[in-house]
Motif scaffolding. Structure first.
Motif, PDB file in Angstrom:
ATOM      1  N   ASP A 143       0.822  -1.208   0.000  1.00 24.86           N
ATOM      2  CA  ASP A 143       0.000   0.000   0.000  1.00 24.86           C
ATOM      3  C   ASP A 143       0.860   1.264   0.000  1.00 24.86           C
ATOM      4  OD1 ASP A 143      -2.378   1.426  -0.059  1.00 24.86           O
ATOM      5  OD2 ASP A 143      -2.565   1.467   2.127  1.00 24.86           O
ATOM      6  N   ARG A 144       1.992   1.199  -0.739  1.00 27.85           N
ATOM      7  CA  ARG A 144       2.880   2.366  -0.916  1.00 27.85           C
ATOM      8  C   ARG A 144       3.366   2.926   0.421  1.00 27.85           C
ATOM      9  NH1 ARG A 144       0.778   6.565  -2.567  1.00 27.85           N
ATOM     10  NH2 ARG A 144       2.597   7.430  -3.621  1.00 27.85           N
ATOM     11  N   LEU A 145       3.626   2.038   1.383  1.00 28.88           N
ATOM     12  CA  LEU A 145       4.062   2.497   2.695  1.00 28.88           C
ATOM     13  C   LEU A 145       5.315   3.358   2.606  1.00 28.88           C
ATOM     14  CD1 LEU A 145       4.059   2.484   5.815  1.00 28.88           C
ATOM     15  CD2 LEU A 145       5.388   0.366   5.712  1.00 28.88           C
ATOM     16  N   VAL A 146       6.278   2.970   1.775  1.00 33.02           N
ATOM     17  CA  VAL A 146       7.567   3.669   1.761  1.00 33.02           C
ATOM     18  C   VAL A 146       7.433   5.117   1.289  1.00 33.02           C
ATOM     19  CG1 VAL A 146       9.891   3.667   0.796  1.00 33.02           C
ATOM     20  CG2 VAL A 146       8.853   1.516   1.533  1.00 33.02           C
ATOM     21  N   PRO A 147       6.814   5.410   0.126  1.00 32.45           N
ATOM     22  CA  PRO A 147       6.683   6.819  -0.240  1.00 32.45           C
ATOM     23  C   PRO A 147       5.754   7.593   0.687  1.00 32.45           C
ATOM     24  CG  PRO A 147       5.537   5.414  -1.831  1.00 32.45           C
ATOM     25  CD  PRO A 147       6.355   4.516  -0.950  1.00 32.45           C
ATOM     26  N   ARG A 148       4.702   6.942   1.203  1.00 32.18           N
ATOM     27  CA  ARG A 148       3.830   7.645   2.141  1.00 32.18           C
ATOM     28  C   ARG A 148       4.589   7.995   3.418  1.00 32.18           C
ATOM     29  NH1 ARG A 148      -0.293   5.298   4.352  1.00 32.18           N
ATOM     30  NH2 ARG A 148       0.248   3.118   3.879  1.00 32.18           N
ATOM     31  N   ALA A 149       5.483   7.092   3.856  1.00 34.18           N
ATOM     32  CA  ALA A 149       6.293   7.383   5.042  1.00 34.18           C
ATOM     33  C   ALA A 149       7.258   8.539   4.771  1.00 34.18           C
ATOM     34  CB  ALA A 149       7.060   6.141   5.468  1.00 34.18           C
ATOM     35  N   ALA A 150       7.836   8.585   3.574  1.00 33.85           N
ATOM     36  CA  ALA A 150       8.730   9.696   3.239  1.00 33.85           C
ATOM     37  C   ALA A 150       7.998  11.024   3.329  1.00 33.85           C
ATOM     38  CB  ALA A 150       9.318   9.491   1.841  1.00 33.85           C
ATOM     39  N   ALA A 151       6.782  11.082   2.771  1.00 36.29           N
ATOM     40  CA  ALA A 151       5.997  12.312   2.832  1.00 36.29           C
ATOM     41  C   ALA A 151       5.632  12.656   4.272  1.00 36.29           C
ATOM     42  CB  ALA A 151       4.735  12.161   1.976  1.00 36.29           C
ATOM     43  N   ALA A 152       5.246  11.653   5.062  1.00 40.30           N
ATOM     44  CA  ALA A 152       4.874  11.900   6.456  1.00 40.30           C
ATOM     45  C   ALA A 152       6.049  12.412   7.277  1.00 40.30           C
ATOM     46  CB  ALA A 152       4.309  10.614   7.068  1.00 40.30           C
ATOM     47  N   LEU A 153       7.215  11.844   7.054  1.00 35.65           N
ATOM     48  CA  LEU A 153       8.396  12.270   7.808  1.00 35.65           C
ATOM     49  C   LEU A 153       8.779  13.708   7.452  1.00 35.65           C
ATOM     50  CD1 LEU A 153      10.412   8.947   7.554  1.00 35.65           C
ATOM     51  CD2 LEU A 153       9.561   9.979   9.668  1.00 35.65           C
ATOM     52  N   LEU A 154       8.700  14.061   6.198  1.00 33.76           N
ATOM     53  CA  LEU A 154       9.007  15.446   5.803  1.00 33.76           C
ATOM     54  C   LEU A 154       8.058  16.429   6.484  1.00 33.76           C
ATOM     55  CD1 LEU A 154       9.702  15.023   1.981  1.00 33.76           C
ATOM     56  CD2 LEU A 154      11.361  15.720   3.725  1.00 33.76           C
ATOM     57  N   GLU A 155       6.812  16.027   6.634  1.00 32.63           N
ATOM     58  CA  GLU A 155       5.827  16.899   7.286  1.00 32.63           C
ATOM     59  C   GLU A 155       5.999  16.924   8.801  1.00 32.63           C
ATOM     60  OE1 GLU A 155       0.978  17.049   8.090  1.00 32.63           O
ATOM     61  OE2 GLU A 155       1.770  15.898   6.378  1.00 32.63           O
ATOM     62  N   ALA A 156       6.271  15.761   9.388  1.00 32.65           N
ATOM     63  CA  ALA A 156       6.193  15.639  10.840  1.00 32.65           C
ATOM     64  C   ALA A 156       7.490  15.977  11.573  1.00 32.65           C
ATOM     65  CB  ALA A 156       5.764  14.217  11.209  1.00 32.65           C
ATOM     66  N   LEU A 157       8.630  15.677  10.977  1.00 28.63           N
ATOM     67  CA  LEU A 157       9.878  15.854  11.728  1.00 28.63           C
ATOM     68  C   LEU A 157      10.112  17.296  12.181  1.00 28.63           C
ATOM     69  CD1 LEU A 157      12.416  13.383  10.030  1.00 28.63           C
ATOM     70  CD2 LEU A 157      11.006  13.083  12.073  1.00 28.63           C
ATOM     71  N   PRO A 158       9.831  18.317  11.360  1.00 27.80           N
ATOM     72  CA  PRO A 158       9.998  19.684  11.891  1.00 27.80           C
ATOM     73  C   PRO A 158       9.108  19.947  13.112  1.00 27.80           C
ATOM     74  CG  PRO A 158       9.856  19.712   9.496  1.00 27.80           C
ATOM     75  CD  PRO A 158       9.488  18.325   9.925  1.00 27.80           C
ATOM     76  N   LYS A 159       7.912  19.390  13.124  1.00 25.72           N
ATOM     77  CA  LYS A 159       7.024  19.567  14.282  1.00 25.72           C
ATOM     78  C   LYS A 159       7.549  18.819  15.499  1.00 25.72           C
ATOM     79  CE  LYS A 159       3.012  19.861  11.198  1.00 25.72           C
ATOM     80  NZ  LYS A 159       1.737  19.219  10.780  1.00 25.72           N
ATOM     81  N   ALA A 160       8.245  17.712  15.241  1.00 21.84           N
ATOM     82  CA  ALA A 160       8.806  16.927  16.350  1.00 21.84           C
ATOM     83  C   ALA A 160      10.152  17.475  16.829  1.00 21.84           C
ATOM     84  CB  ALA A 160       8.971  15.469  15.913  1.00 21.84           C
ATOM     85  N   GLY A 161      10.663  18.476  16.130  1.00 21.82           N
ATOM     86  CA  GLY A 161      11.963  19.045  16.513  1.00 21.82           C
ATOM     87  C   GLY A 161      13.140  18.196  16.106  1.00 21.82           C
ATOM     88  N   VAL A 162      12.958  17.348  15.086  1.00 20.30           N
ATOM     89  CA  VAL A 162      14.029  16.486  14.597  1.00 20.30           C
ATOM     90  C   VAL A 162      14.482  17.003  13.245  1.00 20.30           C
ATOM     91  CG1 VAL A 162      14.708  14.144  13.946  1.00 20.30           C
ATOM     92  CG2 VAL A 162      13.041  14.497  15.788  1.00 20.30           C
ATOM     93  N   GLU A 163      15.763  17.326  13.129  1.00 18.10           N
ATOM     94  CA  GLU A 163      16.281  17.905  11.893  1.00 18.10           C
ATOM     95  C   GLU A 163      16.810  16.853  10.930  1.00 18.10           C
ATOM     96  OE1 GLU A 163      19.769  21.042  10.377  1.00 18.10           O
ATOM     97  OE2 GLU A 163      19.448  20.649  12.516  1.00 18.10           O
ATOM     98  N   ARG A 164      17.368  15.757  11.438  1.00 18.15           N
ATOM     99  CA  ARG A 164      18.139  14.832  10.608  1.00 18.15           C
ATOM    100  C   ARG A 164      17.331  13.587  10.276  1.00 18.15           C
ATOM    101  NH1 ARG A 164      21.179  13.776   6.832  1.00 18.15           N
ATOM    102  NH2 ARG A 164      23.308  12.973   7.051  1.00 18.15           N
ATOM    103  N   LEU A 165      17.279  13.261   8.985  1.00 20.98           N
ATOM    104  CA  LEU A 165      16.616  12.053   8.502  1.00 20.98           C
ATOM    105  C   LEU A 165      17.563  11.309   7.578  1.00 20.98           C
ATOM    106  CD1 LEU A 165      14.172  10.175   7.908  1.00 20.98           C
ATOM    107  CD2 LEU A 165      13.506  11.808   6.122  1.00 20.98           C
ATOM    108  N   LEU A 166      17.762  10.033   7.861  1.00 25.86           N
ATOM    109  CA  LEU A 166      18.534   9.161   6.969  1.00 25.86           C
ATOM    110  C   LEU A 166      17.574   8.094   6.439  1.00 25.86           C
ATOM    111  CD1 LEU A 166      20.449   6.892   5.941  1.00 25.86           C
ATOM    112  CD2 LEU A 166      21.642   9.040   6.260  1.00 25.86           C
ATOM    113  N   PHE A 167      17.235   8.215   5.159  1.00 23.18           N
ATOM    114  CA  PHE A 167      16.282   7.301   4.539  1.00 23.18           C
ATOM    115  C   PHE A 167      17.052   6.213   3.811  1.00 23.18           C
ATOM    116  CE2 PHE A 167      12.650   5.820   2.233  1.00 23.18           C
ATOM    117  CZ  PHE A 167      11.535   6.260   2.962  1.00 23.18           C
TER     118      PHE A 167
END
Length: 493
Positions: free
Chosen positions: A356-380
């Motif tokens: 169900d396209r989990l991987v691209p949906r997760a990429a979009a969710a992380l881009l949206e959510a990490l700034p709100k969570a105060g997390v700057e660094r993402l290693l995909f």
């Protein structure tokens, strides 16, 4: 009195008998001391005395310098010096170290760093130039000569005379009484040994190859952002102060200190420089933790999977605080859930698979959510299918791509497209691609390479291959160093 025990040894590297000085406990942070012209490892004797009880110090002589003995027919150019330095590092078993690069140590050290970024914990630059603006008119005139040009060899041989050797120490110095005359006397002794003038002439006529590499070294600095300490004698007749300040363009967080001194600032300003080097090494050491990095809080999405688990284990082995999160975590695609789960971490690793396209949906969710969570660094952690086997031709689009992996590979490729399209995101993302075929079981060896690119890294036989352990190490290296920001990188041997 607390004084180091300094050993003076030789090691064989491809027919070259390399002389080196070694001091300090081998389980302490390691500093590789790379000397300049026209000196050798003896230029670091007083620094070794100052630091050799607290840190592990290695100071080799290059071929054509000091006590190192090269065979007849040795090719004297900077690639060959780097080859020997690389062989030396392997021979003495150093795997993680900071580099102190002075003068010629810059071309040698940067070549090592480009070949093996995984080895480098930090960079100390002392009058070692890597920028066009760091070349004086005198330096440009000296490096303009080329092998085979009429009069070129005769012109550069003037650099190997005692007045020039002494002048490199005294020009620009604030107080020449602080400079030991034994320094230039010993340098000249080694210059005058049989065969040395020919060796130095060949190196002088090859110096232009270093200038050609400046863009490569600058790109390495931008991509890897190593902890950097820049020390510079501003009276340097070869490398003016502009060359020191240029490092701040590519490594904005670098620590810069300039001194009222010349090219051999260490010879005059050791009491000021040694404490700066010690504090820098202490910061790298992270209060004695292995790996030379501060302790990070890293969340690993997909830690129960093959690659995610390897990354989690590698990060834990380096002393980081790891939060393992399940491979099939559907919440990874839910921005609200991501905020609650990942808040308070320094970095997030996403190594996901699912329908169900989990991987691209997760990429979009992380881009949206990490700034709100105060997390700057993402290693995909993505796949190798999106790498290109020819310009514009991805492995995933080739007709012979294995059908059982096609859906996952397409999802991973779409995740990369989403990350690249997010040009205004504050998230410092990196996308890691393993080789498209040969990601094989195995432990970490530390012999891998990592580069920002869209094509596979290959060995001399044209094969792109890496063990799971080394790929995990490349991922954690990128997190620790803040490298490959907003870039895709791949790793292989």
């Amino acid at each position: 009195m607390d004084m180091p025990r300094v050993s003076h040894r030789y090691v064989e590297v491809d027919g070259v008998r390399v002389f080196y000085r070694e001091a300090g406990p081998r389980d302490a942070p390691t500093l590789l001391l790379l000397h300049g012209f026209p000196t050798a490892s003896h230029q670091f004797r007083r620094l070794i005395d100052a630091l050799g009880t607290r840190y592990h110090l290695l100071a080799p002589d290059y071929p054509g310098f000091g006590h190192t003995e090269a065979p007849d027919g040795f090719r004297y150019d900077f690639e060959a010096l780097a080859d020997v330095a690389e062989g030396f590092v392997r021979a003495v078993g150093a795997t993680r170290f900071a580099v102190y690069a002075f003068d010629f140590g810059g071309p040698v050290g940067f070549r090592l760093a480009v070949r093996h970024p995984e080895w480098i914990t930090g960079l100390i630059v002392q009058n070692a130039n890597a920028y066009e603006e760091g070349l004086s008119a005198m330096a440009r005139a000296a490096i303009a000569h080329r092998t085979g040009e009429p009069g070129a060899a005769e012109a550069v041989r003037e650099l190997f005379t005692l007045p020039v050797t002494r002048g490199q120490y005294e020009q620009g110095a604030a107080d020449t009484t602080l400079i030991d005359p034994d320094a230039w006397t010993l340098d000249q002794h080694h210059l005058d040994r049989p065969g040395r003038i020919a060796a130095q002439t060949a190196l002088a006529l090859d110096y232009h190859s270093n200038v050609a590499q400046y863009p490569v070294w600058q790109r390495w600095l931008r991509e890897h952002r190593p902890p950097t300490l820049v020390l510079w004698g501003v009276g340097d007749g070869f490398f003016p102060e502009e060359g020191a300040r240029a490092y701040l363009r590519d490594v904005p967080d670098a620590e810069l200190h300039v001194f009222d001194s010349g090219h051999f600032a260490l010879a005059e300003r050791l009491p000021e420089i040694a404490p700066l080097v010690a504090r820098f090494l202490d910061r790298l050491a992270g209060q004695g933790r292995p790996g030379g990095q501060r302790r990070l809080r890293i969340a690993v999405l997909g830690a129960s999977g093959h690659l995610g688990g390897a990354v989690a284990r590698e990060a834990e082995a380096r002393g980081h605080a790891v939060t393992p999160l399940g491979r099939g975590a559907a919440y990874a695609a839910d921005p609200a859930a991501v905020v609650g789960v990942l808040g308070g971490h320094d970095a997030v690793v996403a190594s996901l698979k699912g329908g169900d396209r989990l991987v691209p949906r997760a990429a979009a969710a992380l881009l949206e959510a990490l700034p709100k969570a105060g997390v700057e660094r993402l290693l995909f952690v993505g796949g190798g299918g999106s790498l290109e086997y020819a310009p514009g031709r991805r492995f995933v689009d080739s007709p012979d791509f294995p059908p059982q992996y096609l859906e996952t590979a397409r999802d991973q490729a779409q995740a990369l497209d989403l990350l690249r399209a997010a040009t205004d995101t504050p998230v410092a993302w990196s996308y890691a691609s393993p080789p498209p075929m040969h990601l094989v079981p195995g432990e970490r060896t530390g012999n891998h390479r990592a580069e920002a690119r869209d094509t596979p890294l290959v060995d001399d036989e044209g094969v792109s291959r890496i063990t799971v352990g080394d790929f995990a190490a490349a991922v954690v290296d990128a997190i620790e160093r803040g490298s490959f920001v907003r870039r895709r990188f791949t790793a292989a041997y």
